[in-house]
Design an enzyme around this catalytic site. Sequence first.
Site, mmCIF file in Angstrom:
data_model
loop_
_atom_site.group_PDB
_atom_site.id
_atom_site.type_symbol
_atom_site.label_atom_id
_atom_site.label_comp_id
_atom_site.label_asym_id
_atom_site.label_seq_id
_atom_site.Cartn_x
_atom_site.Cartn_y
_atom_site.Cartn_z
ATOM 1 N N SER A 262 -133.702 -106.555 13.984
ATOM 2 C CA SER A 262 -133.090 -106.727 12.668
ATOM 3 C C SER A 262 -133.858 -106.027 11.562
ATOM 4 O O SER A 262 -133.270 -105.664 10.549
ATOM 5 C CB SER A 262 -132.962 -108.217 12.343
ATOM 6 O OG SER A 262 -134.183 -108.869 12.564
ATOM 7 N N HIS A 320 -137.373 -108.527 7.599
ATOM 8 C CA HIS A 320 -136.071 -108.202 7.021
ATOM 9 C C HIS A 320 -136.240 -107.504 5.676
ATOM 10 O O HIS A 320 -135.619 -106.464 5.409
ATOM 11 C CB HIS A 320 -135.250 -109.472 6.827
ATOM 12 C CG HIS A 320 -134.753 -110.066 8.102
ATOM 13 N ND1 HIS A 320 -133.819 -111.090 8.135
ATOM 14 C CD2 HIS A 320 -135.058 -109.813 9.388
ATOM 15 C CE1 HIS A 320 -133.573 -111.417 9.390
ATOM 16 N NE2 HIS A 320 -134.321 -110.652 10.166
#
Length: 366
Positions: A262, A320
Amino acid sequence: MAWRSCSVLCRLTGGEPFLCSVRGGSRWPDSFQQRCFRKAARKPEPKKPEDPGPAHAEPSEAALQNRAPVRPPFSSPRAFGRLVRPFLFTVGFTGCSFGSAAIWQYESLKSQVQSYFDELRADWLERVRPQKRGDVRKEVNQWWNSLTEGQKTVTGIIAANAVVFCCWRLPSLQRFMVRYFTSNPASKALCSPMLLSTFSHFSFFHMAANMYVLWSFSTSAVSMLGREQFLAVYLSAGVISTFVSYVCKTAAGRFSPSLGASGAIMTVLAAVCTKMPEAKLAIIFLPMFTFTAANALKAIVAMDTAGLVLGWKFFDHAAHLGGALFGIWYILFGHELIWKNREPFVKLWHELRTRSGGPGGPSGAV
């Protein structure tokens, strides 16, 4: 969604403890040890009949000495000194990624003319040959040719993630996977997991969600950057987002393993949203609600910032956020600073290739 799966990963080791200590004797937090490591059985002490005190007495001096040493403040230079090698690895790997991408693009352009004639010959043979019905290879070729350039590019990434996911299911590889396919600044292996954890997923839902987002944005990203530049950005983003996670974990003193693509996918998403802020996006299960790419990027950055400040532990919000900021920076500044200044490096490669006896040049050593 780089999940912090310490309790899951520790169960994979068959119940035996594994402990990665920081240089200088500091260890992972006590709460992590209680969740992830099996305690040794203690011999019961004989109860004195004349002592009517409570059953759980205060620990003795010897017991205090056997406990884990108190770790030093994680803002100390000694703790951050462990991040020197990961930092150098991040810089070196990013440079090698973009350098390799520039060389790859150069070689691709040189072979385009030959590929053009090969395609003409293949089309002519396809018309001359009798068509075969039910040919599996033909069906696969038709499916492959129906894909966009971006979808073809990320197919290899998805396949690599699927292979690593299957490796997690093999009991004989679990210790190896925990060590090299999860990133943790307290681990002995610091550099290689920064890249390998980008292709690592333990949960099928985690992998499926990440790969779906990557597949959805691949067409726009590759058409915007090109195949070679896209792969350089993707691989560099995985390492950079992991390094940001290392820094935040070391500063907070919260060591837990992370894994997932991610961080790199956030870079792709942020790059597309920055380049095309007015594009309309929708959630897969709620297609009736649409929003602009700019608003989606703002919401994602705000959520990860809040998670990092408030200490939410379900996702690796630092990774992230690092991936998203790298994607925004690359579209605004990085493309001009890195990719558009690759010409001197490509010229150097051309001279070395020609002098070493490559096609079109004299033979001989450099």
